[in-house]
Design a protein around this motif. Structure first.
Motif, short mmCIF file in Angstrom:
data_model
loop_
_atom_site.label_atom_id
_atom_site.label_comp_id
_atom_site.label_asym_id
_atom_site.label_seq_id
_atom_site.Cartn_x
_atom_site.Cartn_y
_atom_site.Cartn_z
N ALA A 248 0.84 -1.21 -0.08
CA ALA A 248 0.09 -0.03 0.02
C ALA A 248 0.98 1.33 0.00
N ARG A 350 -3.90 1.79 -1.89
CA ARG A 350 -3.88 2.39 -0.50
C ARG A 350 -5.41 2.38 -0.20
N PHE A 353 -6.42 -1.04 1.08
CA PHE A 353 -6.13 -1.60 2.36
C PHE A 353 -6.70 -0.79 3.58
#
Length: 420
Positions: A248, A350, A353
């Protein structure tokens, strides 16, 4: 149509009068006998006058044919959106011999002074922006002769016409920094900053950024990643895509990964030590960042070493691997080809996650933020908490990796998959 005979025979009167030629050109005859070619034109919604020169055949005089030629050149400038009077003034200024106060020369000194604290990529980007958008317009002008109208009309408005509004604002900031640097050296008065913040009142605002598209539910994300890994492409692209999904990190951070940054891969606490210059943030305020690696991420690194170990980068460019790292767009375009344009982008990992782990571990929200390198502005607190939360983040990444890659092939199997 005005003729040479009319120009020669025009006699002075008690008051100035004009003899019109065509398309704005006219001869102004003054009471003292002087005869001056002028051109009427409109620029920026205002009527203006362009002075061409004195009529005559002498060394510093203008014939009717030459006046028409200069009139045509002025009209060409107007079609390009440039004010002919301002262009002529700039051309005259550029004959200055005092190189110490020339904007381009001072900018080069400013770049040299500051580039040591920048990443090579940022240094190249800043230098390129000046070469492309600033130097051709005002680079050879003395600092003191540059005003806000020139900055706006000759530099920033052409950038805005390309709809590159964010670029225009960055360019203004960089030019302003050069003028402040010049003032500190005593080359211009301290208040002389024609690229200062006052221009924000007339510049086009930067449009708000739209959120990056991202899949934030586990099963659709697993389906997307499986399709991406089954789609024919270079093995490095597949490994980079999986590594982004697991860590991420930002795309630019991933692309700059080098072998020496990975520590303890054969031990129980493997980490990726990312140097400050590879992180996002303002120059001079970036901090190094440590990413705890789950076992699946370690496997990706070891698989990449098998095919890329002879290069400096873990994920080198697949066309010229000895020249540089993978492009920031490689994973993005790969996801587009798989069919996820507008649905998920490389940066979207990102958000994936963050959303999935916040739903599963809501009490660890602040640690998840740290895992994404969202840190406090206080540098001491940021450095302390990064170390403090390292093992918590390691557990988060491992839990996420186990969920994401359950039933997936090993990273080494991606080396032998279908290629483009």
């Amino acid at each position: 149509m005005l003729t040479n005979v009319e120009c020669r025979s025009a006699e002075p009167k008690d008051k100035p009068y004009k003899i019109y030629a065509e398309t704005g050109l006219y001869l102004l005859v003054n009471p003292n006998g002087s005869k001056l070619f002028r051109m009427k034109y409109m620029y920026d919604g205002k009527a203006r006058t362009y002075s061409i020169g004195n009529y005559g055949t002498g060394e510093n005089e203008i014939t009717l044919a030459k006046a028409r030629q200069e009139r045509d050149e002025a009209k060409k400038l107007l079609k390009e959106g440039r004010d002919p009077t301002l262009v002529r003034r700039l051309n005259r200024i550029q004959t200055t011999t005092d190189q110490s106060t020339i904007f381009q020369e001072v900018t080069q000194a400013w770049l040299k002074k500051n580039s040591s604290g920048w990443t090579p990529k940022h240094s190249a980007d800043v230098a390129s922006s000046f070469r492309t958008d600033v130097f051709p317009a005002i680079g050879r002008l003395p600092l003191a002769e540059i005003n806000s109208v020139m900055v706006m009309k000759l530099v920033l408005e052409p950038i805005e016409k390309r709809t590159n509004f964010e670029t225009a604002h960055r360019t203004r900031q960089r030019m302003s920094a050069v003028f402040r640097y010049s003032a500190a050296l005593g080359l211009v008065p301290r208040e002389h900053d024609p690229a200062g913040r006052h221009l924000l009142e007339v510049m086009q605002p930067v449009p708000p950024k739209r959120p990056q598209p991202a899949i934030t539910e586990l099963e659709p994300l697993r389906e997307m990643l499986r399709k991406a890994e089954e789609y024919p492409c270079h093995p490095t692209t597949k490994l980079a895509t999986r590594f982004l999904a697991l860590t991420a990190v930002r795309v630019a951070t991933m692309s700059g990964a080098r072998w020496e940054q990975f520590v303890g891969l054969d031990g129980p606490l493997p980490v990726w030590e990312i140097p400050a210059e590879q992180m996002k943030g303002e120059t001079g305020h970036k901090l190094p960042f440590t990413v705890p690696l789950c076992r699946q991420a370690v496997e990706v690194i070891e698989a990449a070493r098998r095919i890329n170990g002879q290069f400096p980068w873990v994920f080198p460019n697949d066309i010229r691997p000895q020249k540089g790292p993978i492009s920031n767009n490689t994973v993005i375009f790969h996801l587009y080809r798989v069919g996820y344009r507008g649905k998920h982008t490389a940066h979207g990992f990102r958000a994936s996650f963050s959303t999935i782990m916040n739903e599963r571990q809501s009490s660890m929200r602040h640690i998840i933020d740290f895992a994404l390198a969202h840190v406090p502005k206080d540098e001491v607190e940021a450095a302390y908490n990064r170390a403090r939360y390292l093992e918590d983040r390691r557990r988060l990444h491992q839990e996420y990796a186990d969920l994401l890659l359950e039933g997936f092939p090993s990273a080494f199997e991606l080396l032998d998959g279908p290629k483009r």
